[in-house]
Scaffold this motif. Structure first.
Motif, PDB file in Angstrom:
ATOM      1  N   VAL A 102       0.850  -1.185   0.000  1.00 23.39           N
ATOM      2  CA  VAL A 102       0.000   0.000   0.000  1.00 23.39           C
ATOM      3  C   VAL A 102       0.888   1.237   0.000  1.00 23.39           C
ATOM      4  O   VAL A 102       1.969   1.245   0.592  1.00 23.39           O
ATOM      5  CB  VAL A 102      -0.948   0.024   1.207  1.00 23.39           C
ATOM      6  CG1 VAL A 102      -1.914  -1.152   1.139  1.00 23.39           C
ATOM      7  CG2 VAL A 102      -0.196   0.009   2.525  1.00 23.39           C
ATOM      8  N   ARG A 103       0.415   2.281  -0.662  1.00 28.22           N
ATOM      9  CA  ARG A 103       1.215   3.498  -0.763  1.00 28.22           C
ATOM     10  C   ARG A 103       0.619   4.612   0.078  1.00 28.22           C
ATOM     11  O   ARG A 103      -0.591   4.879   0.010  1.00 28.22           O
ATOM     12  CB  ARG A 103       1.323   3.965  -2.211  1.00 28.22           C
ATOM     13  CG  ARG A 103       2.383   5.059  -2.382  1.00 28.22           C
ATOM     14  CD  ARG A 103       2.584   5.464  -3.817  1.00 28.22           C
ATOM     15  NE  ARG A 103       3.789   6.282  -3.937  1.00 28.22           N
ATOM     16  CZ  ARG A 103       4.026   7.121  -4.930  1.00 28.22           C
ATOM     17  NH1 ARG A 103       3.170   7.249  -5.911  1.00 28.22           N
ATOM     18  NH2 ARG A 103       5.144   7.828  -4.957  1.00 28.22           N
ATOM     19  N   LEU A 104       1.476   5.252   0.861  1.00 25.51           N
ATOM     20  CA  LEU A 104       1.118   6.460   1.602  1.00 25.51           C
ATOM     21  C   LEU A 104       1.867   7.617   0.962  1.00 25.51           C
ATOM     22  O   LEU A 104       3.062   7.790   1.162  1.00 25.51           O
ATOM     23  CB  LEU A 104       1.515   6.335   3.081  1.00 25.51           C
ATOM     24  CG  LEU A 104       0.944   5.148   3.852  1.00 25.51           C
ATOM     25  CD1 LEU A 104       1.422   5.201   5.302  1.00 25.51           C
ATOM     26  CD2 LEU A 104      -0.571   5.105   3.791  1.00 25.51           C
ATOM     27  N   MET A 105       1.157   8.385   0.149  1.00 33.49           N
ATOM     28  CA  MET A 105       1.748   9.517  -0.579  1.00 33.49           C
ATOM     29  C   MET A 105       1.403  10.786   0.180  1.00 33.49           C
ATOM     30  O   MET A 105       0.405  11.467  -0.107  1.00 33.49           O
ATOM     31  CB  MET A 105       1.205   9.550  -2.008  1.00 33.49           C
ATOM     32  CG  MET A 105       1.716  10.696  -2.847  1.00 33.49           C
ATOM     33  SD  MET A 105       3.459  10.573  -3.221  1.00 33.49           S
ATOM     34  CE  MET A 105       3.655  11.936  -4.373  1.00 33.49           C
ATOM     35  N   PHE A 106       2.219  11.117   1.185  1.00 32.05           N
ATOM     36  CA  PHE A 106       1.923  12.231   2.083  1.00 32.05           C
ATOM     37  C   PHE A 106       2.752  13.481   1.806  1.00 32.05           C
ATOM     38  O   PHE A 106       2.517  14.519   2.406  1.00 32.05           O
ATOM     39  CB  PHE A 106       2.183  11.807   3.531  1.00 32.05           C
ATOM     40  CG  PHE A 106       1.204  10.800   4.080  1.00 32.05           C
ATOM     41  CD1 PHE A 106       0.012  10.523   3.426  1.00 32.05           C
ATOM     42  CD2 PHE A 106       1.474  10.139   5.268  1.00 32.05           C
ATOM     43  CE1 PHE A 106      -0.899   9.605   3.948  1.00 32.05           C
ATOM     44  CE2 PHE A 106       0.572   9.223   5.795  1.00 32.05           C
ATOM     45  CZ  PHE A 106      -0.617   8.961   5.137  1.00 32.05           C
ATOM     46  N   SER A 107       3.702  13.404   0.907  1.00 34.95           N
ATOM     47  CA  SER A 107       4.669  14.492   0.765  1.00 34.95           C
ATOM     48  C   SER A 107       4.067  15.776   0.203  1.00 34.95           C
ATOM     49  O   SER A 107       4.652  16.850   0.358  1.00 34.95           O
ATOM     50  CB  SER A 107       5.842  14.055  -0.112  1.00 34.95           C
ATOM     51  OG  SER A 107       5.406  13.754  -1.428  1.00 34.95           O
ATOM     52  N   LEU A 108       2.918  15.689  -0.436  1.00 32.58           N
ATOM     53  CA  LEU A 108       2.300  16.868  -1.035  1.00 32.58           C
ATOM     54  C   LEU A 108       1.131  17.383  -0.214  1.00 32.58           C
ATOM     55  O   LEU A 108       0.431  18.302  -0.640  1.00 32.58           O
ATOM     56  CB  LEU A 108       1.838  16.544  -2.458  1.00 32.58           C
ATOM     57  CG  LEU A 108       2.931  16.115  -3.439  1.00 32.58           C
ATOM     58  CD1 LEU A 108       2.338  15.725  -4.775  1.00 32.58           C
ATOM     59  CD2 LEU A 108       3.956  17.224  -3.622  1.00 32.58           C
ATOM     60  N   SER A 109       0.929  16.805   0.975  1.00 33.01           N
ATOM     61  CA  SER A 109      -0.236  17.160   1.784  1.00 33.01           C
ATOM     62  C   SER A 109       0.186  17.814   3.097  1.00 33.01           C
ATOM     63  O   SER A 109       1.057  17.293   3.799  1.00 33.01           O
ATOM     64  CB  SER A 109      -1.064  15.911   2.090  1.00 33.01           C
ATOM     65  OG  SER A 109      -1.480  15.280   0.906  1.00 33.01           O
ATOM     66  N   ARG A 142       7.878  15.232   9.047  1.00 31.72           N
ATOM     67  CA  ARG A 142       6.962  14.186   9.508  1.00 31.72           C
ATOM     68  C   ARG A 142       7.490  12.782   9.325  1.00 31.72           C
ATOM     69  O   ARG A 142       6.980  11.833   9.920  1.00 31.72           O
ATOM     70  CB  ARG A 142       5.620  14.288   8.764  1.00 31.72           C
ATOM     71  CG  ARG A 142       4.750  15.458   9.122  1.00 31.72           C
ATOM     72  CD  ARG A 142       3.315  15.242   8.629  1.00 31.72           C
ATOM     73  NE  ARG A 142       3.269  14.939   7.205  1.00 31.72           N
ATOM     74  CZ  ARG A 142       2.666  15.716   6.289  1.00 31.72           C
ATOM     75  NH1 ARG A 142       2.080  16.843   6.657  1.00 31.72           N
ATOM     76  NH2 ARG A 142       2.658  15.367   5.029  1.00 31.72           N
ATOM     77  N   ILE A 143       8.498  12.609   8.479  1.00 37.50           N
ATOM     78  CA  ILE A 143       8.828  11.262   8.041  1.00 37.50           C
ATOM     79  C   ILE A 143       9.349  10.385   9.175  1.00 37.50           C
ATOM     80  O   ILE A 143       9.071   9.187   9.221  1.00 37.50           O
ATOM     81  CB  ILE A 143       9.808  11.279   6.845  1.00 37.50           C
ATOM     82  CG1 ILE A 143       9.818   9.892   6.187  1.00 37.50           C
ATOM     83  CG2 ILE A 143      11.195  11.739   7.263  1.00 37.50           C
ATOM     84  CD1 ILE A 143      10.365   9.883   4.797  1.00 37.50           C
ATOM     85  N   ALA A 144      10.071  10.961  10.138  1.00 36.53           N
ATOM     86  CA  ALA A 144      10.571  10.145  11.250  1.00 36.53           C
ATOM     87  C   ALA A 144       9.413   9.552  12.037  1.00 36.53           C
ATOM     88  O   ALA A 144       9.433   8.360  12.394  1.00 36.53           O
ATOM     89  CB  ALA A 144      11.464  10.987  12.161  1.00 36.53           C
ATOM     90  N   ALA A 145       8.387  10.355  12.314  1.00 33.36           N
ATOM     91  CA  ALA A 145       7.226   9.863  13.052  1.00 33.36           C
ATOM     92  C   ALA A 145       6.448   8.834  12.227  1.00 33.36           C
ATOM     93  O   ALA A 145       5.940   7.840  12.783  1.00 33.36           O
ATOM     94  CB  ALA A 145       6.320  11.019  13.445  1.00 33.36           C
ATOM     95  N   SER A 146       6.358   9.049  10.921  1.00 31.60           N
ATOM     96  CA  SER A 146       5.644   8.094  10.066  1.00 31.60           C
ATOM     97  C   SER A 146       6.371   6.751  10.031  1.00 31.60           C
ATOM     98  O   SER A 146       5.744   5.690  10.099  1.00 31.60           O
ATOM     99  CB  SER A 146       5.506   8.654   8.652  1.00 31.60           C
ATOM    100  OG  SER A 146       4.685   9.806   8.644  1.00 31.60           O
ATOM    101  N   ILE A 147       7.689   6.793   9.932  1.00 30.13           N
ATOM    102  CA  ILE A 147       8.472   5.559   9.958  1.00 30.13           C
ATOM    103  C   ILE A 147       8.235   4.814  11.266  1.00 30.13           C
ATOM    104  O   ILE A 147       7.999   3.593  11.278  1.00 30.13           O
ATOM    105  CB  ILE A 147       9.969   5.870   9.774  1.00 30.13           C
ATOM    106  CG1 ILE A 147      10.252   6.316   8.332  1.00 30.13           C
ATOM    107  CG2 ILE A 147      10.832   4.658  10.133  1.00 30.13           C
ATOM    108  CD1 ILE A 147      11.654   6.847   8.114  1.00 30.13           C
ATOM    109  N   ALA A 148       8.274   5.534  12.380  1.00 36.69           N
ATOM    110  CA  ALA A 148       8.089   4.907  13.689  1.00 36.69           C
ATOM    111  C   ALA A 148       6.714   4.261  13.803  1.00 36.69           C
ATOM    112  O   ALA A 148       6.575   3.150  14.341  1.00 36.69           O
ATOM    113  CB  ALA A 148       8.287   5.936  14.796  1.00 36.69           C
TER     114      ALA A 148
END
Length: 267
Positions: A102-109, A142-148
């Motif tokens: 599944v893809r989480l495309m959050f970079s533009l939001s 946000r990416i560190a929290a998303s990875i965690a």
């Protein structure tokens, strides 16, 4: 040894037709079709055998065309954008068709779902139980929290386009450090792809070098990003292959990346 050979697998490309529905927040309107037949022709022209169709965020959870392509051509695998309430039966059927994540495309939001919520915890657990992965791209802060959040629920994780974290801190940004640390923990992979999306594109090189140093060939994948959304007519398949060979000049490493992609998506 420095040389080149055609990659065995392209781990990131898209297919679409212009009449496919776009989301209300779509960041791009394709100027031309990018059909499965054209994709296959491009792959064959460059000697690439297998490919992974990355879910295009502009189409949201409309994946019907991708599904039909998977049924017709077993050389493909795919990821999808799914709602966290998607039931297990639907996901199991999708796995049978050839979906692998599944893809989480959050970079533009600016605003994104709370992926620490109970429904996302269930969703990610289902992703893990199916042997799928989460395919993530997010903003630097946000990416560190998303990875965690993903790691806590157990699925494997793939980071898009070398993280695509264009910040003044560069490779010293905490978000990129979080990506490297996740790769070292052994459940995260990163794609050497999208060099043309960095401005200037040479600024991507520092990220690629660190990813290759930490991930070696065992945690690195390669993707073209065909048909180069927003860069149509400026980027070609040959040019992204040239970028790949520039970043990964060693043929032994290229082959190791091939083997990793084969195991990850088709194993």
């Amino acid at each position: 040894m420095s040389s080149t050979h055609a990659p065995l697998i392209d781990s990131h490309l898209h297919i679409w037709t212009r009449d496919m529905p776009l989301t209300a927040t779509a960041w791009h309107t394709p100027p031309t079709n990018a059909p499965a037949e054209g994709c296959i022709r491009t792959l064959d022209e460059h000697g690439v055998v297998l490919a992974v169709i990355a879910a295009a965020s502009i189409h949201g959870d409309y994946y019907d065309y991708v599904c039909r392509t998977l049924r017709a051509h077993r050389r493909f695998r795919a990821t999808a954008v799914l709602r966290p309430t998607t039931d297990l039966f639907q996901m199991e059927r999708m796995r049978e068709e050839g979906f692998v994540g599944v893809r989480l495309m959050f970079s533009l939001s600016d605003e994104v779902p709370d992926i620490t919520s109970p429904e996302y915890k269930v969703f990610f657990r289902r992703v893990a139980d199916l042997g799928w992965h989460v395919h993530l791209v997010d903003k630097p802060d946000r990416i560190a929290a998303s990875i965690a959040a993903v790691e806590r629920s157990g699925p494997r994780l793939v980071i898009d386009h070398m993280g695509h974290l264009q910040t003044p801190e560069g490779r010293n940004h905490e978000g990129f450090k979080a990506i490297l640390a996740a790769i070292e923990r052994g459940r995260t992979w990163a794609k050497i792809s999208g060099r043309f999306r960095f401005i200037p594109k040479e600024s991507a090189d520092q990220y690629a070098l660190d990813l290759l140093r930490v991930g070696g060939g065992d945690r690195i994948l390669w993707g073209s990003d065909w048909p180069f959304a927003a860069y149509e007519g400026q980027v070609t398949y040959k040019s992204v292959l040239d970028d790949y060979y520039y970043l990964v000049p060693d043929i032994a490493m290229q082959r190791k990346i091939d083997e990793t992609g084969l195991r990850f998506y088709f194993g």
